[in-house]
Scaffold this active site. Structure first.
Site, PDB file in Angstrom:
ATOM      1  N   HIS A  90       0.881  -1.178   0.000  1.00  0.00           N
ATOM      2  CA  HIS A  90       0.000   0.000   0.000  1.00  0.00           C
ATOM      3  C   HIS A  90       0.908   1.213   0.000  1.00  0.00           C
ATOM      4  O   HIS A  90       1.669   1.405   0.964  1.00  0.00           O
ATOM      5  CB  HIS A  90      -0.886   0.004   1.239  1.00  0.00           C
ATOM      6  CG  HIS A  90      -1.742  -1.229   1.356  1.00  0.00           C
ATOM      7  ND1 HIS A  90      -3.046  -1.271   0.920  1.00  0.00           N
ATOM      8  CD2 HIS A  90      -1.457  -2.472   1.820  1.00  0.00           C
ATOM      9  CE1 HIS A  90      -3.538  -2.488   1.134  1.00  0.00           C
ATOM     10  NE2 HIS A  90      -2.590  -3.235   1.680  1.00  0.00           N
TER      11      HIS A  90
ATOM     12  N   GLU B  53      -7.206 -12.365   5.958  1.00  0.00           N
ATOM     13  CA  GLU B  53      -6.126 -11.787   6.791  1.00  0.00           C
ATOM     14  C   GLU B  53      -6.584 -11.966   8.245  1.00  0.00           C
ATOM     15  O   GLU B  53      -6.017 -12.753   8.995  1.00  0.00           O
ATOM     16  CB  GLU B  53      -5.909 -10.314   6.440  1.00  0.00           C
ATOM     17  CG  GLU B  53      -4.875  -9.595   7.319  1.00  0.00           C
ATOM     18  CD  GLU B  53      -4.762  -8.096   7.016  1.00  0.00           C
ATOM     19  OE1 GLU B  53      -5.639  -7.528   6.337  1.00  0.00           O
ATOM     20  OE2 GLU B  53      -3.776  -7.482   7.496  1.00  0.00           O
TER      21      GLU B  53
ATOM     22  N   ASP C 183       3.448  -5.091   2.504  1.00  0.00           N
ATOM     23  CA  ASP C 183       2.161  -4.529   2.938  1.00  0.00           C
ATOM     24  C   ASP C 183       2.265  -3.024   3.223  1.00  0.00           C
ATOM     25  O   ASP C 183       1.956  -2.215   2.346  1.00  0.00           O
ATOM     26  CB  ASP C 183       1.632  -5.297   4.161  1.00  0.00           C
ATOM     27  CG  ASP C 183       0.116  -5.301   4.260  1.00  0.00           C
ATOM     28  OD1 ASP C 183      -0.553  -4.758   3.358  1.00  0.00           O
ATOM     29  OD2 ASP C 183      -0.426  -5.869   5.234  1.00  0.00           O
TER      30      ASP C 183
HETATM   31  N1  HPA Z   1      -5.171  -4.889   5.428  1.00  0.00           N
HETATM   32  C1  HPA Z   1      -6.281  -4.249   5.054  1.00  0.00           C
HETATM   33  N2  HPA Z   1      -6.267  -3.004   4.634  1.00  0.00           N
HETATM   34  C2  HPA Z   1      -5.112  -2.363   4.563  1.00  0.00           C
HETATM   35  C3  HPA Z   1      -3.946  -2.973   4.941  1.00  0.00           C
HETATM   36  C4  HPA Z   1      -3.983  -4.309   5.389  1.00  0.00           C
HETATM   37  O1  HPA Z   1      -2.973  -4.946   5.766  1.00  0.00           O
HETATM   38  N3  HPA Z   1      -2.963  -2.057   4.764  1.00  0.00           N
HETATM   39  C5  HPA Z   1      -3.531  -0.941   4.279  1.00  0.00           C
HETATM   40  N4  HPA Z   1      -4.846  -1.117   4.159  1.00  0.00           N
HETATM   41 ZN    ZN Z   2      -2.586  -5.080   2.510  1.00  0.00          ZN
END
Ligand code: HPA
Ligand code: ZN
Length: 356
Positions: A34, A215, A293
């Protein structure tokens, strides 16, 4: 999908002692990043000052000290606060250039970047400032660092499908600047199927489709991401291990998982890196990749993720390192020629390490 080459023969001659060099030198693609999560505290403060934005933290140290997360939401609250310093095209360009420089140092030769337009447009920032700033950095990174890259527009799943449709509409003048769409933000309580119609429209537009699933959310979210949204990759996806039939299905369809080891430990998906299921996913035959990430928040960029993972798992050696890097090219959205160039460069590094 075309068949992948076998591991280079030289891999068998590579002793475990060469693992640190292999991890550092092997060319790799980063597929789960991101861009707003690459904003380092120093840059947050510099942009806050440049833009006259006040922050609820007194110093870089105070901000960094707040990075003690208990779950995904506790991180997202701080991540959205950090992104509030981004106002102008130059801010998006500076942020992305800082990431590209750091990624190049880690051996990244191709990156597919997520961006969250709703985080910015909700504050009055124009879609053009976001996308054009990122696009300018992409061109500069290609020129100066030799990194190729692509953008993936993410919808925030805690917002409505209607808001996602409006965001897609607002981005269409820049359709050529992004290759696909994704789904991120708070997972629990916001299943993929909440966005079935907007993703159907995205497919009609010829966009690539990915989504965060599994996740923190259950394996059922991975299934609906596959069957409802018809994703081409799953972001995270680690909770598939709770559903063996789902693992079999992911292997059969060769759906890649973009796994982020340090993120999972920081957000308490696993207590310790030793508990991470990545080795299990890899030996099940899944197309697993390693990614950072939100590197500024989770304690490291992509090479730090490889190092932490391999340090905690003695069963992972040069063969697995090669496999993970090869998977990153296989799972990427580059064309077959670029993929084969990445794989050939990877094989060349293995051969050179095995012979010196
Ligand atoms: N998960 C979900 N949304 C997100 C993440 C993540 O790890 N990082 C930035 N937005
Ligand atoms: Zn992510």
């Amino acid at each position: 999908m075309t068949t992948m080459p076998p591991p280079p023969a030289a891999l068998q001659r590579l002793p475990r002692e060469r693992l640190p060099d292999l991890l550092a030198r092997m060319p790799k693609a980063e597929l789960h990043l991101h861009i707003e999560g690459s904003l380092e505290p120093e840059l947050i403060f510099a942009l806050a000052q440049r833009n006259g934005v006040s922050l609820p933290y007194a110093s870089v140290q105070a901000l960094r000290a707040a990075y003690a997360f208990t779950d995904l939401q506790s991180f997202l609250d701080i991540y959205y606060a950090g992104a509030s310093v981004l106002l102008h095209e130059a801010d998006f360009c500076d942020m992305a250039m800082a990431y590209f420089r750091r990624a190049a140092a880690d051996g990244v030769v191709h990156a597919e970047l997520f961006f969250d337009p709703q985080t910015h447009t909700a504050r009055g920032v124009s879609m053009g400032a976001v996308i054009e700033g990122l696009a300018r950095a992409q061109a500069q990174a290609q020129r100066e660092l030799g990194i190729s890259s692509a953008l993936i527009l993410c919808f925030l799943r805690h917002l409505s499908e209607e808001d996602a449709f409006a965001t897609l509409q607002a981005a269409l003048p820049w359709r050529a600047q992004f290759i696909g769409v994704g789904l991120d933000s708070s997972e629990r309580g916001h299943p993929p199927e909440k966005f079935s119609r907007v993703f159907a429209r995205c497919r009609e537009l010829g966009l690539r489709i990915v989504a965060h699933a599994g996740e923190e959310g259950p394996p059922a979210y991975i299934r609906t991401a596959l069957d409802d949204l018809r994703v081409q990759r799953i972001d995270h996806g680690v909770r598939c291990v709770d559903d063996p039939a789902l693992v079999t299905e992911l292997v059969r369809r060769r759906v890649p998982l973009t796994v982020c080891p340090l993120s999972n430990v920081k957000l308490c998906v696993y207590r310790r890196m030793e508990d991470h299921v990545l080795p299990q996913l890899l030996s099940a035959g899944l197309c697993v990749t390693v990614n950072s990430d939100d590197p500024a928040y989770f304690g490291g960029y992509v090479l730090d993720n490889y190092r932490a993972l391999f340090a905690a798992h003695p069963t992972l050696g040069p063969r697995e390192a090669w496999q993970l890097a090869a998977n990153s090219f296989e799972a990427s959205f580059v064309d077959a020629a670029a993929r084969d160039r990445g794989l050939a460069a990877l094989a060349a590094v293995v051969e050179s390490l095995a012979s010196d």
